[in-house]
Design an enzyme around this catalytic site. Structure first.
Site, PDB file in Angstrom:
ATOM      1  N   TRP A 114      22.041 -17.917  35.295  1.00  0.00           N
ATOM      2  CA  TRP A 114      21.509 -16.995  34.297  1.00  0.00           C
ATOM      3  C   TRP A 114      20.161 -17.424  33.756  1.00  0.00           C
ATOM      4  O   TRP A 114      19.308 -16.578  33.455  1.00  0.00           O
ATOM      5  CB  TRP A 114      22.526 -16.768  33.184  1.00  0.00           C
ATOM      6  N   ASP A 167      20.087 -18.604  25.047  1.00  0.00           N
ATOM      7  CA  ASP A 167      21.075 -17.618  25.457  1.00  0.00           C
ATOM      8  C   ASP A 167      22.442 -18.230  25.165  1.00  0.00           C
ATOM      9  O   ASP A 167      22.851 -19.199  25.812  1.00  0.00           O
ATOM     10  CB  ASP A 167      20.907 -17.328  26.954  1.00  0.00           C
ATOM     11  N   LYS A 206      32.167 -11.770  25.680  1.00  0.00           N
ATOM     12  CA  LYS A 206      32.885 -12.972  26.081  1.00  0.00           C
ATOM     13  C   LYS A 206      33.691 -13.553  24.923  1.00  0.00           C
ATOM     14  O   LYS A 206      34.886 -13.815  25.054  1.00  0.00           O
ATOM     15  CB  LYS A 206      31.914 -14.000  26.651  1.00  0.00           C
TER      16      LYS A 206
END
Length: 369
Positions: free
Chosen positions: A105, A175, A199
């Site tokens: 990511w 992030d 999540k």
């Protein structure tokens, strides 16, 4: 949680939501607060939704002890949209930004940022996946608009054990899609913290952004209004129709976290769950194996192989088949790395992990050579 009628969901996201929250949503779905309308049908400018929006922001502020000089935004576009938004809102200051690439990511974030300015990789691509180079070796640029990292890589199972050092005190951007609310964090050390909700704190459809006020007001001219942090802040996250259902559910999940010990309670549970699974892997005589350096192993997304250090694909297929018969789902590793992956987000209980460990021990007993 974990009863015979309930699936044990170890998926990486969209992930398990607290059952109590889903039951509350179910009860209110047709008529929110006796209005005769579902929250999905209400105006995003109604008094009811305005309160949900405000309460969700306030819950994040209280749970993470967010200082007063930070703003909390709700946006759309997912994490990938946020990769572009971060660059378009921040890189304009100097035209360059530092990125630490530790997995899938953060590498994706670099590809987005390169469209809008110069990106400096603070260390070269690792020879071996599953590691983070010592920070003394990082080549940071004092002229960078910001220093970016992904706190926890969901695909690769790599997590920063601590906030990275920031030698030139540029705005630090993280992030935290998969680690938010799983551990205490000093928000004051960051310029921006962002992530998808799907999540640990809600369903898919909403991105949270926590941004220091002095970083507002400097977007690139090409930045679309729906990605413009300054504009979203001025409009209190209702510039256009937001993902109202997602924000509504997220607000309930945040209240669930508060009622279950807050971030401190989630952190304690997180360490207990991951410790249980890593000990099972370590004590398996290499029937199960973790490919990640021990000092940067994620508490949240745990990749592992079955049948030896490099895995045995036949045994891994059988492992998944047997697990699903026991209603243990989404244990297959990301397609780019293979193997298994257990994601232990906040709604995954210690009982769920105990059930997985019990199955792993029984499977090892039957199939270890």
């Amino acid at each position: 949680m974990g009863n015979s009628n309930t699936a044990l969901n170890f998926g990486a996201g969209p992930a398990k939501l607290p059952r109590e929250v889903l039951q509350e949503v179910q009860a209110e779905l047709l008529s929110y607060q006796d209005s005769g309308m579902s929250i999905m049908e209400m105006s995003h400018r109604s008094a009811e939704y305005s309160k949900i929006n405000k309460d969700a922001q306030q819950s994040i502020r209280e749970l993470l002890k967010v200082p007063d000089n930070y703003r909390i935004l709700f946006m759309q576009g997912g994490g990938v949209g946020a990769f572009a938004a971060v660059a378009m809102n921040l890189i304009n200051r100097t035209g360059t930004a530092d990125y630490a690439v530790t997995g899938t990511w953060s590498a994706s974030a670099v590809k987005e940022a390169q469209k809008y300015g110069k990106v400096n990789l603070v260390f070269p691509k690792a020879d071996k996946p599953g590691s983070i180079p010592d920070q003394s070796t990082w080549n940071c640029d004092p002229n960078a608009s910001y220093l970016y990292y992904c706190d926890n890589e969901t695909v690769d199972g790599v997590e920063f054990p601590e906030i990275p050092s920031n030698p030139f005190n540029v705005p630090l951007v993280a992030d935290m899609s998969s680690s938010i609310m799983t551990k205490r964090v000093d928000v004051s050390k960051f310029g921006v913290i962002f992530g998808g909700a799907q999540k640990n704190i809600g369903p898919a459809g909403v991105v949270f952004v926590i941004i220091r006020e002095d970083l507002l007001g400097k977007p690139m001219d090409i930045c679309p209004s729906v990605m413009n942090f300054t504009h979203i802040d001025k409009c209190n996250s209702v510039h256009n129709t937001p993902a109202t259902l997602s924000v509504y559910i997220m607000e309930k999940v945040l209240r669930w976290i508060t009622a279950n010990g807050g971030v401190e309670g989630m952190e304690k549970q997180s360490f207990a769950k991951s410790d249980l699974l890593y000990k099972t892997i370590a004590n398996s005589n290499q029937f199960y194996s973790s490919p990640i350096d021990e000092n940067v192993r994620s508490r949240i997304n745990i990749p592992f192989r079955v049948g030896g250090v490099n895995g045995n694909e036949e045994l891994e297929a059988l492992f998944l088949e047997k697990a699903e018969k026991l209603k243990m789902y989404q244990l297959k590793g990301h397609r780019s790395v293979g193997g298994m992956r257990a994601s232990l987000y906040n709604a995954v209980s210690i009982e769920d992990v105990n059930s997985l460990v019990k199955f792993m021990l029984e499977f090892q007993k039957l199939h270890a050579v």
